[in-house]
Write a protein that holds these residues in place. Structure first.
Motif, PDB file in Angstrom:
ATOM      1  N   LEU A 231       0.846  -1.196   0.000  1.00  0.00           N
ATOM      2  CA  LEU A 231       0.000   0.000   0.000  1.00  0.00           C
ATOM      3  C   LEU A 231       0.885   1.252   0.000  1.00  0.00           C
ATOM      4  O   LEU A 231       0.643   2.206  -0.757  1.00  0.00           O
ATOM      5  CB  LEU A 231      -0.915  -0.004   1.225  1.00  0.00           C
ATOM      6  N   CYS A 232       1.933   1.232   0.823  1.00  0.00           N
ATOM      7  CA  CYS A 232       2.851   2.381   0.878  1.00  0.00           C
ATOM      8  C   CYS A 232       3.670   2.491  -0.406  1.00  0.00           C
ATOM      9  O   CYS A 232       3.976   3.599  -0.861  1.00  0.00           O
ATOM     10  CB  CYS A 232       3.777   2.252   2.081  1.00  0.00           C
TER      11      CYS A 232
ATOM     12  N   ARG B 161      -6.519  -5.297  -4.382  1.00  0.00           N
ATOM     13  CA  ARG B 161      -7.258  -4.715  -3.249  1.00  0.00           C
ATOM     14  C   ARG B 161      -6.531  -3.490  -2.697  1.00  0.00           C
ATOM     15  O   ARG B 161      -7.173  -2.498  -2.323  1.00  0.00           O
ATOM     16  CB  ARG B 161      -7.441  -5.772  -2.155  1.00  0.00           C
ATOM     17  N   SER B 162      -5.199  -3.552  -2.659  1.00  0.00           N
ATOM     18  CA  SER B 162      -4.428  -2.384  -2.198  1.00  0.00           C
ATOM     19  C   SER B 162      -4.622  -1.198  -3.131  1.00  0.00           C
ATOM     20  O   SER B 162      -4.748  -0.050  -2.666  1.00  0.00           O
ATOM     21  CB  SER B 162      -2.937  -2.735  -2.105  1.00  0.00           C
ATOM     22  N   TYR B 163      -4.652  -1.436  -4.451  1.00  0.00           N
ATOM     23  CA  TYR B 163      -4.917  -0.353  -5.411  1.00  0.00           C
ATOM     24  C   TYR B 163      -6.287   0.266  -5.139  1.00  0.00           C
ATOM     25  O   TYR B 163      -6.450   1.493  -5.178  1.00  0.00           O
ATOM     26  CB  TYR B 163      -4.850  -0.862  -6.850  1.00  0.00           C
ATOM     27  N   CYS B 164      -7.298  -0.579  -4.879  1.00  0.00           N
ATOM     28  CA  CYS B 164      -8.637  -0.061  -4.576  1.00  0.00           C
ATOM     29  C   CYS B 164      -8.621   0.776  -3.297  1.00  0.00           C
ATOM     30  O   CYS B 164      -9.188   1.867  -3.244  1.00  0.00           O
ATOM     31  CB  CYS B 164      -9.627  -1.216  -4.403  1.00  0.00           C
TER      32      CYS B 164
ATOM     33  N   GLY C  60      -9.372   5.007  -1.140  1.00  0.00           N
ATOM     34  CA  GLY C  60     -10.583   4.924  -0.335  1.00  0.00           C
ATOM     35  C   GLY C  60     -11.616   3.924  -0.804  1.00  0.00           C
ATOM     36  O   GLY C  60     -12.728   3.887  -0.262  1.00  0.00           O
ATOM     37  N   GLY C  61     -11.301   3.089  -1.781  1.00  0.00           N
ATOM     38  CA  GLY C  61     -12.234   2.074  -2.256  1.00  0.00           C
ATOM     39  C   GLY C  61     -11.978   0.728  -1.589  1.00  0.00           C
ATOM     40  O   GLY C  61     -11.370   0.651  -0.528  1.00  0.00           O
ATOM     41  N   ASP C  62     -12.444  -0.344  -2.240  1.00  0.00           N
ATOM     42  CA  ASP C  62     -12.211  -1.683  -1.696  1.00  0.00           C
ATOM     43  C   ASP C  62     -12.492  -2.719  -2.782  1.00  0.00           C
ATOM     44  O   ASP C  62     -13.030  -2.399  -3.849  1.00  0.00           O
ATOM     45  CB  ASP C  62     -13.102  -1.940  -0.475  1.00  0.00           C
ATOM     46  N   LEU C  63     -12.124  -3.948  -2.472  1.00  0.00           N
ATOM     47  CA  LEU C  63     -12.373  -5.083  -3.370  1.00  0.00           C
ATOM     48  C   LEU C  63     -12.857  -6.231  -2.507  1.00  0.00           C
ATOM     49  O   LEU C  63     -12.240  -6.557  -1.488  1.00  0.00           O
ATOM     50  CB  LEU C  63     -11.082  -5.475  -4.098  1.00  0.00           C
ATOM     51  N   SER C  64     -13.998  -6.829  -2.876  1.00  0.00           N
ATOM     52  CA  SER C  64     -14.482  -7.987  -2.127  1.00  0.00           C
ATOM     53  C   SER C  64     -14.845  -9.106  -3.096  1.00  0.00           C
ATOM     54  O   SER C  64     -15.193  -8.850  -4.259  1.00  0.00           O
ATOM     55  CB  SER C  64     -15.688  -7.624  -1.251  1.00  0.00           C
ATOM     56  N   ILE C  65     -14.747 -10.318  -2.605  1.00  0.00           N
ATOM     57  CA  ILE C  65     -15.009 -11.510  -3.415  1.00  0.00           C
ATOM     58  C   ILE C  65     -16.058 -12.358  -2.713  1.00  0.00           C
ATOM     59  O   ILE C  65     -15.943 -12.651  -1.520  1.00  0.00           O
ATOM     60  CB  ILE C  65     -13.725 -12.373  -3.588  1.00  0.00           C
ATOM     61  N   MET C  66     -17.112 -12.733  -3.448  1.00  0.00           N
ATOM     62  CA  MET C  66     -18.116 -13.672  -2.948  1.00  0.00           C
ATOM     63  C   MET C  66     -18.108 -14.875  -3.889  1.00  0.00           C
ATOM     64  O   MET C  66     -18.107 -14.704  -5.109  1.00  0.00           O
ATOM     65  CB  MET C  66     -19.515 -13.034  -2.945  1.00  0.00           C
TER      66      MET C  66
END
Length: 374
Positions: free
Chosen positions: A160-161, A337-340, A344-350
């Protein structure tokens, strides 16, 4: 020197900060005489360069300290090489003199570009470190899970950094190039998810066809006319990762000679929505529940061990590209997910085992979320 810099606080920025500074909306920090002596473009570059001169050594020093504190991981030679690389950059940045004239700014830009190129192989070097770490873990007994958990948290922070450092430098270097319509540095004020997904589909299909001889169709629906400010290269990386995963899963689940069910991409947005949401749905057999947590681990991959060994043994300098195999280091999802999360976004998987997987990409529309610096 490293300790001194690491004792200072990092300064978090937002997408809006980067755009406003790049447009010259924050030049009031200069006195009237300086504004008369230099043009607006020169002042913007001096201002951004001054921020980087202050901020980069601090961020790099925090990462050096992190690299030195992770149990077992910090013993890996590849990780030590990255630490030495960062220390060298800290010294060079700290030793740079005054930054008040266009000539001094030009010299600083050359230094920063050298650092940017030098750090381009860090992704592969850290992947090599993770590969060495996995090998070392197999030879140990005891607190393996605890070590893995700590290493994944560390790698999440580190990447992330690293994204933040690459964005700051990339934005500065892009501002020095001739202007491009609708762009402020690397940020496009009219980013079109439809156009980016379309390119990612082409790239993923190319990779899938090269590997299996064919690729599933992708159907896009929703707000195909939507545009919003974002970094197109980040969104392309995320969408390429999700699409190539879906294509590979679909082909392997149904067999190369089957009629593949299409992969579906939905782009959702509304005037009152706080996020742009992109959903990628496939019928590729899904992910077992026991593996759901592992998909976010940097130490888990479904790739052939020979491919992993070949990739970490390479000296590739690119963060990502279509030259990579369909499944490689196991870094694609956690880094996506780190890019998202960076803006301030996010990534989720179902997932539904035996049927397929839905991936949800959340991207903030306003661009006012600040970097989540640890």
């Amino acid at each position: 020197m490293v300790e001194d810099e690491a004792a200072r606080l990092q300064t978090s920025v937002s997408l809006q900060d980067l755009m406003k500074t790049g447009r010259g909306e924050r030049l009031d920090m200069f006195d009237a005489e300086t504004r008369e002596r230099h043009g607006a473009t020169d002042l913007v570059l001096i201002q951004v360069a001054g921020f980087l001169k202050h901020e980069l050594p601090i961020r790099l020093a925090h990462r050096v300290q992190d690299l030195e504190r992770v149990p077992l991981f910090e013993e890996m030679q590849s990780v030590r090489d990255v630490r030495d690389l960062y220390i060298k950059s800290i010294i060079e940045l700290s030793n740079f003199g005054d930054l008040e004239t266009p000539e001094q700014e030009e010299r600083f830009a050359k230094l920063v570009e050298t650092i940017y190129q030098r750090h381009s192989s860090v992704l592969v070097q850290m992947a090599r470190g993770a590969y060495e770490f996995r090998t070392a873990l197999r030879e140990r007994k005891g607190n393996e899970f605890e070590l893995q958990d700590g290493s994944n948290s560390f790698l999440d922070r580190f990447y992330l950094c690293r994204i933040g450092i690459r964005v700051l430098i990339g934005q500065y270097l892009a501002l020095r190039q001739p202007p491009v319509e609708n762009y402020v540095g690397i940020i496009c004020s009219n980013t079109s998810p439809y156009e980016i997904v379309k390119r990612a589909i082409d790239d993923a299909a190319f990779m899938c066809t090269r590997r299996f001889g064919d690729a599933p169709e992708v159907i896009m629906t929703g707000r195909l006319d939507l545009t919003f400010p974002y970094v197109p290269t980040h969104l392309h990386y995320i969408m390429l990762e999700l699409l190539k995963n879906s294509m590979r899963a679909t082909v392997e689940w149904h067999g190369v000679d089957a009629d593949f069910p299409p992969i579906k991409v939905v782009i959702a947005d509304g005037a009152e929505n706080e996020d742009v949401v992109i959903k990628v749905s496939d019928e590729g057999g899904g992910i077992t529940r026991s593996n759901m947590r592992k998909i976010w681990s940097y130490l888990f991959t479904t790739a052939d061990p020979a491919i992993q060994e070949g990739m970490v043994g390479s000296n590739g300098g690119n963060d990502h590209g279509i030259d990579a195999p369909l499944a490689g280091l196991g870094y694609g999802l956690p880094i996506s997910r780190s890019y998202c999360r960076y803006f301030g976004g996010d990534l989720s998987i179902m997932s539904m085992e035996g049927y397929g997987t839905d991936a949800f990409v959340y991207l903030t529309r306003l661009g006012n979320s600040r970097e989540p610096l640890p």
